[in-house]
Motif scaffolding. Structure first.
Motif, mmCIF file in Angstrom:
data_model
loop_
_atom_site.group_PDB
_atom_site.id
_atom_site.type_symbol
_atom_site.label_atom_id
_atom_site.label_comp_id
_atom_site.label_asym_id
_atom_site.label_seq_id
_atom_site.Cartn_x
_atom_site.Cartn_y
_atom_site.Cartn_z
ATOM 1 N N SER A 17 -29.237 -75.183 18.195
ATOM 2 C CA SER A 17 -29.686 -76.405 18.862
ATOM 3 C C SER A 17 -29.268 -76.406 20.334
ATOM 4 C CB SER A 17 -29.116 -77.625 18.153
ATOM 5 O OG SER A 17 -29.414 -78.798 18.860
ATOM 6 N N ALA A 18 -28.041 -76.007 20.597
ATOM 7 C CA ALA A 18 -27.553 -75.982 21.978
ATOM 8 C C ALA A 18 -28.340 -74.988 22.831
ATOM 9 C CB ALA A 18 -26.064 -75.647 21.999
ATOM 10 N N LEU A 19 -28.618 -73.802 22.274
ATOM 11 C CA LEU A 19 -29.361 -72.799 23.033
ATOM 12 C C LEU A 19 -30.805 -73.222 23.275
ATOM 13 C CD1 LEU A 19 -28.008 -69.488 21.486
ATOM 14 C CD2 LEU A 19 -27.636 -70.361 23.796
ATOM 15 N N VAL A 20 -31.448 -73.764 22.254
ATOM 16 C CA VAL A 20 -32.827 -74.227 22.415
ATOM 17 C C VAL A 20 -32.886 -75.345 23.450
ATOM 18 C CG1 VAL A 20 -34.693 -75.459 21.256
ATOM 19 C CG2 VAL A 20 -33.638 -73.502 20.152
ATOM 20 N N SER A 21 -31.932 -76.271 23.371
ATOM 21 C CA SER A 21 -31.882 -77.370 24.337
ATOM 22 C C SER A 21 -31.663 -76.840 25.746
ATOM 23 C CB SER A 21 -30.765 -78.332 23.961
ATOM 24 O OG SER A 21 -30.574 -79.281 24.967
ATOM 25 N N ARG A 22 -30.770 -75.877 25.880
ATOM 26 C CA ARG A 22 -30.458 -75.353 27.205
ATOM 27 C C ARG A 22 -31.657 -74.633 27.813
ATOM 28 N NH1 ARG A 22 -25.895 -75.034 30.410
ATOM 29 N NH2 ARG A 22 -24.883 -75.859 28.583
ATOM 30 N N PHE A 23 -32.374 -73.840 27.001
ATOM 31 C CA PHE A 23 -33.483 -73.057 27.546
ATOM 32 C C PHE A 23 -34.780 -73.843 27.664
ATOM 33 C CE2 PHE A 23 -30.843 -69.463 25.905
ATOM 34 C CZ PHE A 23 -30.472 -68.999 27.151
ATOM 35 N N ARG B 203 -28.380 -83.690 27.371
ATOM 36 C CA ARG B 203 -28.132 -82.886 26.172
ATOM 37 C C ARG B 203 -26.989 -83.473 25.367
ATOM 38 N NH1 ARG B 203 -28.427 -78.600 29.492
ATOM 39 N NH2 ARG B 203 -26.191 -78.295 29.389
ATOM 40 N N LYS B 204 -25.936 -83.883 26.060
ATOM 41 C CA LYS B 204 -24.766 -84.456 25.385
ATOM 42 C C LYS B 204 -25.142 -85.733 24.635
ATOM 43 C CE LYS B 204 -20.311 -86.441 26.519
ATOM 44 N NZ LYS B 204 -19.438 -86.832 27.608
ATOM 45 N N GLU B 205 -25.952 -86.572 25.259
ATOM 46 C CA GLU B 205 -26.365 -87.831 24.632
ATOM 47 C C GLU B 205 -27.316 -87.612 23.461
ATOM 48 O OE1 GLU B 205 -25.287 -90.919 25.205
ATOM 49 O OE2 GLU B 205 -23.908 -90.170 26.715
ATOM 50 N N ALA B 206 -28.104 -86.533 23.510
ATOM 51 C CA ALA B 206 -29.108 -86.301 22.478
ATOM 52 C C ALA B 206 -28.653 -85.335 21.387
ATOM 53 C CB ALA B 206 -30.387 -85.761 23.123
ATOM 54 N N ALA C 178 -20.339 -70.728 8.978
ATOM 55 C CA ALA C 178 -21.698 -70.365 9.402
ATOM 56 C C ALA C 178 -22.630 -71.569 9.324
ATOM 57 C CB ALA C 178 -22.228 -69.225 8.532
ATOM 58 N N ALA C 179 -22.512 -72.362 8.258
ATOM 59 C CA ALA C 179 -23.389 -73.532 8.107
ATOM 60 C C ALA C 179 -23.117 -74.585 9.166
ATOM 61 C CB ALA C 179 -23.215 -74.139 6.714
ATOM 62 N N ALA C 180 -21.912 -74.612 9.701
ATOM 63 C CA ALA C 180 -21.583 -75.591 10.744
ATOM 64 C C ALA C 180 -21.965 -75.091 12.135
ATOM 65 C CB ALA C 180 -20.098 -75.928 10.693
ATOM 66 N N LEU C 181 -21.670 -73.827 12.417
ATOM 67 C CA LEU C 181 -21.833 -73.333 13.781
ATOM 68 C C LEU C 181 -23.225 -72.804 14.109
ATOM 69 C CD1 LEU C 181 -18.416 -71.526 14.358
ATOM 70 C CD2 LEU C 181 -19.122 -73.801 15.093
ATOM 71 N N VAL C 182 -23.923 -72.216 13.156
ATOM 72 C CA VAL C 182 -25.234 -71.634 13.452
ATOM 73 C C VAL C 182 -26.256 -72.712 13.861
ATOM 74 C CG1 VAL C 182 -27.192 -70.386 12.448
ATOM 75 C CG2 VAL C 182 -24.876 -69.514 12.162
ATOM 76 N N PRO C 183 -26.427 -73.799 13.097
ATOM 77 C CA PRO C 183 -27.392 -74.817 13.554
ATOM 78 C C PRO C 183 -26.998 -75.460 14.884
ATOM 79 C CG PRO C 183 -26.840 -75.169 11.257
ATOM 80 C CD PRO C 183 -25.909 -74.120 11.768
ATOM 81 N N ALA C 184 -25.704 -75.710 15.059
ATOM 82 C CA ALA C 184 -25.256 -76.328 16.315
ATOM 83 C C ALA C 184 -25.474 -75.381 17.492
ATOM 84 C CB ALA C 184 -23.790 -76.718 16.208
ATOM 85 N N GLY C 185 -25.156 -74.113 17.304
ATOM 86 C CA GLY C 185 -25.378 -73.131 18.363
ATOM 87 C C GLY C 185 -26.851 -72.959 18.681
#
Length: 166
Positions: A147-153, A90-93, A138-145
């Motif tokens: 992406s992180a949640l989708v990647s994790r699940f 996840r970190k690399e991608a 919001a524009a910085a954190l919402v997409p990153a969050g």
């Protein structure tokens, strides 16, 4: 193309791809690419597809190395071309890498948070600055969050190998 082999056992360690000057440009770990049941077929397909001469070269490992590829110029290739833990993958991608590293989102949010106090102001310029600051956060954190949640699940699933009994 060079197949790196262990000097003592002669076991293949990796395949090195060379440029016209003989410099190594890529390094694939043998264990994860050409070993196993279909490894011989994949190796033959690669040789046929590239149609270049293959030489075996004894790899000289550094004495302090824990694994054979430590100390090699392209050791990062071996690490990235090998299976890795889900967290590391996840970190690399991640899509939000930048010049200042993974802290870009934190830095942008903290510097924008200074202006959030303007949301509570009666002055229009201060209110607009606070509003734009909130939108920036919001524009910085919402997409990153997201992406992180989708990647994790979706990315952290155990893949079970199907045993072939045939």
């Amino acid at each position: 193309m060079v197949r790196l082999v262990a000097p003592t056992t002669g076991e293949p360690l990796a395949v090195a791809f060379l440029d016209g000057k003989g410099e190594t440009r890529a390094l694939l770990p043998w264990k994860h690419w050409f070993a196993g049941q279909q490894g011989h077929d994949r190796w033959a397909e690669l040789q046929a597809a590239l149609a270049v001469a293959v030489e075996d070269e004894k790899f000289r490992q550094t004495r302090s190395a824990d694994v054979w590829w430590q100390g090699h110029v392209l050791s990062a290739d071996v690490r990235k071309m090998s299976p890795m833990e889900a967290k590391e993958a996840r970190k690399e991608a991640d899509w939000h890498h930048s010049v200042i590293g993974r802290n870009e989102l934190l830095t942008l949010s903290l510097f924008s948070a200074v202006l959030l106090a303007g949301l509570f102001s009666d002055e229009l310029p201060a209110f607009l600055a606070g509003l734009l600051s909130a939108l920036t956060i919001a524009a910085a954190l919402v997409p990153a969050g997201t992406s992180a949640l989708v990647s994790r699940f979706s990315g952290d699933k155990v893949i079970e190998k199907v045993e072939d009994n045939a």
